[in-house]
Write a protein that holds these residues in place. Structure first.
Motif, mmCIF file in Angstrom:
data_model
loop_
_atom_site.group_PDB
_atom_site.id
_atom_site.type_symbol
_atom_site.label_atom_id
_atom_site.label_comp_id
_atom_site.label_asym_id
_atom_site.label_seq_id
_atom_site.Cartn_x
_atom_site.Cartn_y
_atom_site.Cartn_z
ATOM 1 N N UNK A 88 0.837 -1.202 0.000
ATOM 2 C CA UNK A 88 0.000 0.000 0.000
ATOM 3 C C UNK A 88 0.873 1.254 0.000
ATOM 4 N N UNK A 89 1.904 1.249 0.835
ATOM 5 C CA UNK A 89 2.780 2.421 0.965
ATOM 6 C C UNK A 89 3.490 2.733 -0.337
ATOM 7 N N UNK A 90 3.982 1.726 -1.018
ATOM 8 C CA UNK A 90 4.707 1.947 -2.272
ATOM 9 C C UNK A 90 3.813 2.548 -3.345
ATOM 10 N N UNK A 91 2.499 2.320 -3.253
ATOM 11 C CA UNK A 91 1.550 2.906 -4.207
ATOM 12 C C UNK A 91 1.112 4.306 -3.795
ATOM 13 N N UNK A 92 1.533 4.769 -2.614
ATOM 14 C CA UNK A 92 1.158 6.110 -2.176
ATOM 15 C C UNK A 92 -0.029 6.170 -1.243
ATOM 16 N N UNK A 93 -0.471 5.015 -0.725
ATOM 17 C CA UNK A 93 -1.578 4.998 0.236
ATOM 18 C C UNK A 93 -1.038 5.130 1.653
ATOM 19 N N UNK A 94 -1.777 5.847 2.498
ATOM 20 C CA UNK A 94 -1.335 6.076 3.875
ATOM 21 C C UNK A 94 -2.380 5.701 4.926
ATOM 22 N N UNK A 95 -3.633 5.479 4.509
ATOM 23 C CA UNK A 95 -4.705 5.152 5.451
ATOM 24 C C UNK A 95 -5.603 4.075 4.860
ATOM 25 N N UNK A 96 -5.907 3.031 5.651
ATOM 26 C CA UNK A 96 -6.802 1.968 5.183
ATOM 27 C C UNK A 96 -7.839 1.664 6.254
ATOM 28 N N UNK A 97 -9.029 1.270 5.799
ATOM 29 C CA UNK A 97 -10.142 0.971 6.697
ATOM 30 C C UNK A 97 -10.559 -0.484 6.511
ATOM 31 N N UNK A 98 -10.321 -1.314 7.532
ATOM 32 C CA UNK A 98 -10.785 -2.701 7.501
ATOM 33 C C UNK A 98 -12.308 -2.688 7.605
ATOM 34 N N UNK A 99 -12.960 -3.293 6.601
ATOM 35 C CA UNK A 99 -14.386 -3.036 6.403
ATOM 36 C C UNK A 99 -15.336 -3.970 7.135
#
Length: 561
Positions: A88-99
């Motif tokens: 996720x980090x390598x793609x530029x994502x910094x926040x994720x929500x487990x649904x």
């Protein structure tokens, strides 16, 4: 423009002394976006663990080697915990929500989230088939329902209300399901409409930052678009009423107030047209039209990407039907008084008529909703395909040629039974930033600190080697490549990735909501009920709560104070 960062925040300017010591990144001719926010993904918890165990063939072929600062990892469809954070980090994502977090298994979810490095995290609590919720709503006791929800979300250190196949999963314990919004289930005799409406009212009564997060009834069945549209209308007159102040000391210029009272998730799986698999077709138009004319809704797409996937959901009966259809592996679980789940490994094929229509439908939803503040790009990872395929989805959204070339490879149904061939829209970089950053952040109530680059935001920043002035939409392979790896990913003011390498692994925050229920008498009555009914659980009441030590950098958001 220049962006100044200090103490993990974006600030208006730096002092002369700070400027002397500051690290300068030259982003000339680059694309700078806020860190990505994935408002619906499956990254932790028992279903994710079982999914990995069921598909070792998806794991060993994709390995990440250990470095001086990173752990090793495996997997591409459902990566192992450490690899999840790195990818996720390598793609530029910094926040994720487990649904989807079962209350009884929240500890497991948080233990696994603790091993997802770098990312900021939160989790939604599954409440749509909970015995106490159904009992109180059937009795018409909305206040006791609210007291229970406030206690549960605080007890399990979760962020918001998740509702999966409301009333239907409870029926699955007896081999049955629910097929309309007004069909009462067994024993509790409560309908999906009553649960959705009741939880929407409770959510706004308590003032949570996010609206209810709904997985509609009828998922995965031809003709289900009508029940999805009807579901969107259930809370249309429930006024959004968030009562939360995030980071009060920071005066953000970005408006916080959300308008939506319902977030309908992975809509592609609930937008099926036709009456059977023989006349299956896209049913997205009716949903798109409703979303375009409504202010109280937000949806995410649940795009399908061709290749391997693992379908995992709290909707047990749906995945039983899928397992019967495919004849492959299947796992099913019932979580005592609370919810259930199912898991089925799956492969989406270009030459399969239904799969090709599903691929087109996810893109129809994203391209057909006119306002990018109403729609979020997801794959319901790993249900429609892994989150690692997001760059590919972006290339389809930005390039009509990319879609045309894929249509040539697909089953003819994709061209004949969807509107995708007639859609000329090509999303801009600004629109991509909106549906992958700004909209998901606002939809879940983190807009003051996430999803934008304004003063007061967390310094979560992604820099891509994309020159906006020379970007060619027809060169879609380059678009996919550039979004696959940032030049820099910055999380909380710390450079965590640079040119395809993880360079720092700080712990991300884990957000949870702490709502106060004002009526102490009703609250105590609710607790008495819970203690009495806990005889139906297989463990003791005192072992039920999830304490903060299960969380990485626990960050409570106080609600209603």
């Amino acid at each position: 423009m220049d962006i100044f960062v200090k103490d993990g925040k974006i600030v208006e300017e730096l002092s002369p002394n700070d400027l002397k010591e500051a690290k300068v990144i030259d982003a000339t001719n680059k694309t700078v976006m806020p860190g990505g926010v994935d408002s619906h993904t499956h990254v932790a918890g028992p279903k994710v663990t079982v999914g990995r165990l069921m598909c070792p063939e998806y794991q060993h072929k994709h390995s990440m080697e250990k470095t001086d600062i990173t752990h090793s990892g495996t997997g591409n469809v459902v990566p192992s915990s450490y690899a999840m954070g790195y990818k996720y980090t390598l793609m530029g994502y910094t926040t994720v929500c487990e649904a989807a977090t079962p209350p009884m298994l929240a500890k497991h979810t948080h233990e696994e989230l603790k091993h997802v490095p770098i990312l900021n995290k939160c989790a939604y609590l599954m409440l749509g088939n909970n015995w106490f919720i159904m009992r109180y709503l059937k009795e018409g006791d909305i206040e006791k329902t609210a007291a229970y929800v406030a206690w549960m979300i605080k007890t399990h250190k979760t962020f918001g209300i998740k509702c999966v196949n409301p009333a239907g999963v409870e029926n699955w314990g007896w081999g049955l399901n629910i097929y309309s919004l007004d069909e009462p289930n067994l024993h509790f005799e409560v309908t999906p409409r009553e649960i959705i409406r009741g939880l929407a009212e409770v959510n706004e009564m308590l003032g949570y930052p996010m609206s209810i997060h709904v997985h509609a009834n009828g998922l995965g069945h031809p003709g289900n678009w009508e029940i999805a549209r009807e579901t969107l209308a259930v809370p249309k007159d429930v006024k959004a009423n968030p009562k939360v102040e995030i980071e009060e000391e920071i005066k953000t210029k970005v408006p916080y107030e959300r308008e939506q009272s319902i977030y309908l998730t992975h809509v592609q799986f609930n937008a099926f047209g036709g009456t059977s698999w023989k006349d299956f077709e896209s049913g997205t138009k009716g949903i798109i039209d409703y979303v375009n004319k409504s202010k109280h809704v937000v949806i995410d797409s649940g795009c399908v990407v061709f290749g391997p996937a693992i379908c995992m959901t709290g909707d047990g009966p749906n995945l039983y039907d899928l397992a019967v259809l495919t004849g492959g592996k299947w796992s099913n679980d019932d979580v005592e008084l609370e919810c259930g789940s199912g898991i089925v490994p799956f492969t989406y094929k270009k030459k399969n008529g239904v799969h090709s229509v599903q691929w087109a439908m996810g893109l129809e939803l994203l391209l057909g909703v006119e306002d990018p503040w109403k729609v979020v790009m997801t794959t319901d990872s790993p249900n429609g395909g892994s989150f690692t395929n997001y760059p590919k989805v972006i290339s389809w959204l930005m390039s009509k040629k990319a879609r045309e070339d894929m249509l040539k490879e697909c089953h003819k149904w994709a061209s004949e039974r969807t509107d995708l061939p007639n859609i000329d829209r090509e999303m801009s970089l600004f629109e991509i930033a909106t549906i992958t950053r700004a909209t998901p952040a606002k939809a879940v109530g983190l807009a003051p600190i996430k999803g934008h680059l304004g003063v007061g935001a967390d310094a979560d920043i992604a820099i891509y080697d994309i020159n906006p002035d020379t970007l060619n939409p027809n060169d879609y392979k380059t678009i996919e490549k550039k979004f696959s790896c940032t030049e820099y990913t910055i999380n909380g003011g710390v450079i965590v990735a640079h040119n395809g390498k993880i360079v720092s692994t700080p712990d991300g925050k884990t957000y949870y909501c702490n709502a106060k229920f004002p009526d102490e008498e009703i609250y105590n009555e609710m607790i008495k009920d819970v203690r009495e009914w806990f005889k139906y659980y297989t463990f003791d009441f005192t072992n039920y709560p999830t304490t903060e030590h299960y969380l990485t950098k626990a960050t409570p958001i106080n609600v209603g104070e």
